[in-house]
Design an enzyme around this catalytic site. Structure first.
Site, PDB file in Angstrom:
ATOM      1  N   GLU A  11      36.916  43.574  42.023  1.00 27.77           N
ATOM      2  CA  GLU A  11      37.951  42.864  41.271  1.00 27.77           C
ATOM      3  C   GLU A  11      38.736  43.782  40.322  1.00 27.77           C
ATOM      4  O   GLU A  11      39.792  43.410  39.855  1.00 27.77           O
ATOM      5  CB  GLU A  11      37.325  41.692  40.494  1.00 27.77           C
ATOM      6  CG  GLU A  11      36.786  40.612  41.427  1.00 27.77           C
ATOM      7  CD  GLU A  11      35.970  39.535  40.730  1.00 27.77           C
ATOM      8  OE1 GLU A  11      36.044  38.376  41.140  1.00 27.77           O
ATOM      9  OE2 GLU A  11      35.229  39.865  39.784  1.00 27.77           O
ATOM     10  N   GLY A  77      35.735  29.965  43.931  1.00 30.92           N
ATOM     11  CA  GLY A  77      35.536  28.998  45.010  1.00 30.92           C
ATOM     12  C   GLY A  77      36.487  27.829  44.805  1.00 30.92           C
ATOM     13  O   GLY A  77      36.553  27.264  43.719  1.00 30.92           O
ATOM     14  N   MET A 182      32.453  32.110  37.522  1.00 28.40           N
ATOM     15  CA  MET A 182      31.314  32.288  36.625  1.00 28.40           C
ATOM     16  C   MET A 182      31.655  32.972  35.300  1.00 28.40           C
ATOM     17  O   MET A 182      30.741  33.332  34.557  1.00 28.40           O
ATOM     18  CB  MET A 182      30.204  33.051  37.377  1.00 28.40           C
ATOM     19  CG  MET A 182      29.766  32.309  38.634  1.00 28.40           C
ATOM     20  SD  MET A 182      28.529  33.157  39.633  1.00 28.40           S
ATOM     21  CE  MET A 182      27.105  33.084  38.555  1.00 28.40           C
ATOM     22  N   GLU A 183      32.945  33.178  35.018  1.00 26.75           N
ATOM     23  CA  GLU A 183      33.303  33.914  33.789  1.00 26.75           C
ATOM     24  C   GLU A 183      34.462  33.322  32.998  1.00 26.75           C
ATOM     25  O   GLU A 183      34.527  33.493  31.766  1.00 26.75           O
ATOM     26  CB  GLU A 183      33.676  35.374  34.118  1.00 26.75           C
ATOM     27  CG  GLU A 183      32.589  36.204  34.745  1.00 26.75           C
ATOM     28  CD  GLU A 183      32.519  36.027  36.257  1.00 26.75           C
ATOM     29  OE1 GLU A 183      33.526  35.591  36.849  1.00 26.75           O
ATOM     30  OE2 GLU A 183      31.454  36.304  36.841  1.00 26.75           O
ATOM     31  N   ASP A 206      36.274  31.352  48.886  1.00 31.21           N
ATOM     32  CA  ASP A 206      35.412  30.398  49.621  1.00 31.21           C
ATOM     33  C   ASP A 206      35.697  28.989  49.113  1.00 31.21           C
ATOM     34  O   ASP A 206      36.458  28.812  48.161  1.00 31.21           O
ATOM     35  CB  ASP A 206      33.936  30.750  49.403  1.00 31.21           C
ATOM     36  CG  ASP A 206      33.554  30.728  47.925  1.00 31.21           C
ATOM     37  OD1 ASP A 206      33.609  31.796  47.293  1.00 31.21           O
ATOM     38  OD2 ASP A 206      33.266  29.638  47.393  1.00 31.21           O
TER      39      ASP A 206
END
Ligand code: ADE
Length: 255
Positions: A11, A77, A182-183, A206
């Site tokens: 990333e 996602g 997640m961040e 995804d």
């Protein structure tokens, strides 16, 4: 100075490759790079995965590099069935979906004295959507190239890789979220508490369903390329002075 953070090597490495005059330093086992990106002064760091890592990295970057604005870029996602791998989500809001004080009558994502959803900076969001237009000339579609779609909405963050339909539906219904990662919310809360404008840019790797793990691995590279393609336009545009009459970005709040 613009602060830019990504969670994983994939990333941040495309942005790192375009930086010049780079100096690096390590704090809390995290490498920070300071330099120039196409004429814009930036600090870039790879936070590592999850809300704790994102929080530590964001606060260190704010304290040491004194950025005026912050952007988090990476993959997510997607939570809606019509989304495609590579589509871009620009967060309007972020929420920590795994903050759970429902035992005390609070809603999921809510903690005392804090907003449940944190609003991203409308000006940076507007610049990000303009950067999308510059990155993907979506009017020119008379060839085989399928440009990604752009969506603005809530991004739900938690310390879990989501790979089940029940959770993805819950995130969609409970928070009206478009994407999960997640961040973003940890980064956003940290910027918000420090009074700094921030944006979260994500490309979909995804669909957060049962096949998400394999899809993530298969699509990580493509999704990172798409978010980088947007960042490549957004970074130089992020710190420029606004000309009078220029589009100011969406107004999320109802007065
Ligand atoms: N980042 C990319 N895909 C994700 C998923 N399904 N859950 C959490 N974080 C993600």
């Amino acid at each position: 100075m613009l602060g830019v953070i990504g969670a994983m090597t994939e990333e941040v490495q495309l942005m790192r490759a375009q930086m010049t005059d780079v100096t690096t330093s390590t704090h809390a086992q995290t490498e920070f790079m300071q330099g120039t990106y196409k004429g814009t002064e930036i600090a870039l760091a790879q936070s590592g995965i999850g809300k704790v890592n994102a929080t530590i990295c964001t606060q260190i970057m704010i304290d040491l590099f004194k950025p005026k604005k912050m952007v988090f870029s990476g993959v997510a996602g997607g939570l809606l069935p019509n989304m495609r791998v590579g589509d871009i989500i620009v967060a309007s809001h972020v929420v920590q979906y795994d903050m759970d004080l429902t035992a005390f009558g609070r809603r999921h994502g809510e903690s005392p004295g804090r907003d449940r959803l944190i609003e991203c900076d409308p000006d940076l969001v507007g610049r990000a959507t303009a950067a999308f237009d510059a990155a993907y000339d979506t009017v020119l579609t008379n060839n085989d190239f399928q440009p990604p779609s752009l969506m603005l909405g809530t991004v739900a963050s938690g310390d879990r890789f989501v790979q089940d339909t029940d959770t993805l539906r819950w995130l969609q219904r409970e928070f009206a979220a478009l994407a999960t990662e997640m961040e973003g919310a940890a980064f956003g809360y940290t910027c918000h508490l420090n009074g700094l404008p921030f944006a979260v840019i994500r490309a979909l790797s995804d669909g957060a369903s049962e096949t998400a793990t394999g899809d993530f691995e298969d699509n990580l590279h493509k999704a990172c390329q798409n978010s980088f393609h947007l960042m490549d336009k957004l970074i130089p545009a992020s710190m420029s002075e606004r000309r009078s009459g220029e589009r100011r970005g969406p107004e999320f709040r109802v007065a």
